[in-house]
Design an enzyme around this catalytic site. Sequence first.
Site, short mmCIF file in Angstrom:
data_model
loop_
_atom_site.label_atom_id
_atom_site.label_comp_id
_atom_site.label_asym_id
_atom_site.label_seq_id
_atom_site.Cartn_x
_atom_site.Cartn_y
_atom_site.Cartn_z
N GLY A 15 0.73 -0.98 0.22
CA GLY A 15 -0.04 -0.04 -0.39
C GLY A 15 1.22 1.62 -0.17
N ASN A 17 0.91 3.57 -2.23
CA ASN A 17 0.30 3.85 -3.56
C ASN A 17 -0.36 4.69 -2.94
OD1 ASN A 17 1.63 4.11 -6.52
ND2 ASN A 17 1.78 1.96 -6.14
N MET A 94 -3.88 -6.61 -7.04
CA MET A 94 -3.75 -7.78 -7.85
C MET A 94 -4.82 -9.01 -8.79
SD MET A 94 -0.53 -6.81 -7.96
CE MET A 94 0.61 -5.88 -7.29
N ILE A 96 -7.25 -9.59 -11.61
CA ILE A 96 -7.74 -8.29 -13.18
C ILE A 96 -9.18 -8.67 -12.87
CG2 ILE A 96 -7.76 -9.14 -15.64
CD1 ILE A 96 -5.40 -9.73 -15.71
N ASN A 111 -5.69 2.94 -13.11
CA ASN A 111 -4.93 2.13 -12.63
C ASN A 111 -3.38 2.35 -12.36
OD1 ASN A 111 -3.96 -0.91 -11.31
ND2 ASN A 111 -2.46 -0.81 -13.94
N HIS A 113 0.92 1.51 -12.85
CA HIS A 113 1.31 -0.19 -13.25
C HIS A 113 3.14 0.50 -14.26
CE1 HIS A 113 2.04 -3.74 -15.69
NE2 HIS A 113 2.83 -3.12 -16.36
N GLU A 151 -11.60 -3.23 -20.62
CA GLU A 151 -11.50 -5.04 -21.07
C GLU A 151 -10.51 -5.40 -20.81
OE1 GLU A 151 -12.81 -2.56 -22.85
OE2 GLU A 151 -12.65 -3.54 -25.33
N GLU A 184 5.49 6.41 -9.71
CA GLU A 184 4.37 6.00 -9.28
C GLU A 184 3.74 6.90 -8.50
OE1 GLU A 184 3.37 1.97 -8.00
OE2 GLU A 184 5.65 1.73 -9.16
C1 GAR Z 1 2.94 -0.84 -7.08
O1 GAR Z 1 4.83 -1.11 -7.95
C2 GAR Z 1 2.71 -1.56 -8.50
O2 GAR Z 1 2.70 -0.11 -9.01
C3 GAR Z 1 2.25 -2.44 -8.96
O3 GAR Z 1 2.35 -3.57 -8.00
C4 GAR Z 1 3.13 -2.36 -6.52
C5 GAR Z 1 2.73 -2.46 -5.27
O4 GAR Z 1 2.63 -1.98 -4.41
N1 GAR Z 1 0.98 -3.16 -9.50
C6 GAR Z 1 0.59 -4.05 -10.76
O5 GAR Z 1 2.34 -4.44 -10.90
C7 GAR Z 1 0.22 -3.60 -11.26
N2 GAR Z 1 -0.21 -4.51 -12.58
P1 GAR Z 1 2.09 -0.94 -3.29
O6 GAR Z 1 1.06 -1.56 -2.78
O7 GAR Z 1 3.09 -0.46 -2.19
O8 GAR Z 1 1.90 0.77 -3.82
#
Ligand code: GAR
Length: 205
Positions: A15, A17, A94, A96, A111, A113, A151, A184
């Site tokens: 978490g 982000n 995580m 889809i 989202n 990425h 989608e 991010e």
């Molecule tokens: C982040 O790097 C995010 O961009 C990625 O997972 C991590 C989550 O970290 N998301 C993906 O790969 C989605 N396809 P966080 O829980 O510390 O935010």
Amino acid sequence: MNHKARIAVLVSGGGTNLQALIDAQQSGIVKSGEIILVISNNPSAFALERAAKAGIDTLIVSKKTFGSQEAFEQAIMDALDQNGIDIIVLAGFMSILSERFTSAYPKRIINVHPSLIPSFCGKGFYGLRVHEAALEYGVKVTGATVHFVNEVPDGGEIILQKAVAIRENDTPQTLQKRVMRLAEWKLLPAAVEKVSADIVKQKGE
Ligand code: GAR
């Protein structure tokens, strides 16, 4: 007019982000939206503690307790509905989501990425795996992308993107941290503010 866009953040893990969004809300970078609810599909996600500490309501919707993807997604949709949510932010979520879900919220799901889409994205590319793939390929620049969700996994319209240089001695872990810190954690709040401001404007028209 002081109405704010109502935001739900969907998480699965650490978490950071989500924390960036909470901090951005507190510092006024996000001012047109308010995080109302944090939903996790993982009961032990540290993100839940971050939300609780910030006084934000949390909900655990675990796939195991629902028989099907449809029932799992319906439980999320019900919670979004009950809370009058305008924007759904996937912040390290995580799982889809099906077309049934994504088509119910056109241009309302965001989202983050950890690569420059269309590189290293789509099914199977998540978390550390994205950075492993970038290093394996040998690209010299990677980054992060914030996009609307449709989608196609990682295929929706791009909102913001930021490049990050790869260093010779990077490991997936060092690269992941740098992409988070330099890209991010800045991009996601900026994109959320942009979309929130648009929604507030639309509502006022
Ligand atoms: C982040 O790097 C995010 O961009 C990625 O997972 C991590 C989550 O970290 N998301 C993906 O790969 C989605 N396809 P966080 O829980 O510390 O935010």
